[in-house]
Design an enzyme around this catalytic site. Sequence first.
Site, PDB file in Angstrom:
ATOM      1  N   GLU A  75     -22.045  25.357  35.807  1.00 41.18           N
ATOM      2  CA  GLU A  75     -22.655  24.450  36.762  1.00 41.18           C
ATOM      3  C   GLU A  75     -23.162  25.165  38.016  1.00 41.18           C
ATOM      4  OE1 GLU A  75     -20.340  20.922  37.389  1.00 41.18           O
ATOM      5  OE2 GLU A  75     -20.987  20.798  39.471  1.00 41.18           O
ATOM      6  N   ASP A  76     -22.373  26.098  38.538  1.00 36.16           N
ATOM      7  CA  ASP A  76     -22.669  26.630  39.864  1.00 36.16           C
ATOM      8  C   ASP A  76     -23.385  27.972  39.887  1.00 36.16           C
ATOM      9  OD1 ASP A  76     -21.572  24.417  40.976  1.00 36.16           O
ATOM     10  OD2 ASP A  76     -19.660  25.340  41.507  1.00 36.16           O
TER      11      ASP A  76
END
Length: 499
Positions: A75-76
């Site tokens: 996600e990051d």
Amino acid sequence: MANVKEIFNLMKKTSKKDLEFIDKAYNFAENAHKNHKRASGEPYFNHLFETAKLLAELNMDAVTVSAGLLHDSIEDVGVKEEDIKKIFGDEVFFLVNGVTKLGTIKYRDNKRHMESMRKLFVAMSQDIRVLMIKLADRLHNMRTLQYVKKEKQRRIAVETLEIYAPLAYRLGIRKFSRDLEDLSFQYVYPLEYEEIKTLVKKQNKKTLHRLEKFIKSLRKALAKENILNERVDYRIKGLYSLYNKLKRKKRGIEDVHDILAIRIYTETVGDCYKILGIVHGIWRPLHGRIKDYIAFPKTNGYQSLHTTIFTGDGSIIEVQIRTEKMHKNAEYGIASHILYKEEDEKVPQNYSVNWFKNLFPNILNLSGTSQTYSAINNGVPDWIKQLVDTQSGITENGEFLNTIKSDFFEERIFAFTPKGDVVDLPRGSSPIDFAYAIHSQIGNHTGAAKINGKMVSLSTKLKNGDIVEIITKESNHPTRKWLDMVKTSMAKKNIKSKI
Ligand code: MN
């Protein structure tokens, strides 16, 4: 400085292979997040390290701890899904993917949030370890919430208080749920939080030295009966739990007797009752305040004896008596069951313990890292599966969370069939909910109900410990009026399909 050994030291049973696996995930995550900072300015990796430590402390397996280290990498920092699969296997990928939010391209803002939440629930209904990672992640985020922008703080705290803390509670992980509650409490109800904090401080100042005196006389009394090595301490009630109690009972703080509770830990169940006898032999108990959660555990598996006594110097105090094993259970829930599995021969046969037991196969059956991981839904508690079932089809944002909240996270009660089987229902349920919880056919033909041997109206609200007998009649069928009498969506769904 973070060090992978800290994680190892928290784990109980590990093989060399496990340690190598975690070490690999540790280095991978540290490298992937190396230029990535948290809102506080510290290295982002600290968050992953702390999440993994919480999972290790819960005695989760190497796969879950590793997934904890990797949970934000897709996600990051844009790590590719295929890379996680290739390097760490399908099982780790399933767990990481389960807690990864949906992309911003497909959904926006609140819609993205709701769909991500639904995705998380679906994933955890297939593998409960997804939820364990999410809980550890959230606990660390709550501990560092002061660095997050003001407008985000409240939203995250509300969600924690309404969804994650009750989930942790329901899984029996009191060690997590208490912190999640108290940490969000101060953001969601800041005024009430300060009020309660001051109140408790004042109250504790008054009672603390009395309490220590009482512990001394208690020890003496136990020693007289040759009970010498028992651990005795006290616990302070969580602020949010106290706040709720005051609100629910509409009482003043001076009438709440378990803000400070004495705890006596012993070895056997027999000793628990023996100690209760000794305590009652010396100090007069308050009428109606003796609770045997050993014979009748709470829905989340909690076991202990509780009694409230007059100490003789004008104060009233709650005493809790339990075995060390019950205590570990109460603090770690599922995890402690894995840890103590071999010794757990004689757990009472009831719904809640079975519910815990149902989790074993899934959590224990992890060692095989080579086989392809196809999310098997073995061992996921029924209530989580139900939760996902009732949600599919509902797309309105608000309704999704409202149903979850009202059905699953409000306080639960235990009611019994005449044979002694336990039925677990939300507070406010009626005999009709009870009937549907047993079987839809019984629900559909409910004619009358008895509670504790007495005929009652079908709209009666059940209380904890009620024995409920449903009298069915072939000719009886659900009516529109029933909809006003039921609380569970299972009953509602069934009734709606028949009228
Ligand atoms: Mn995270």
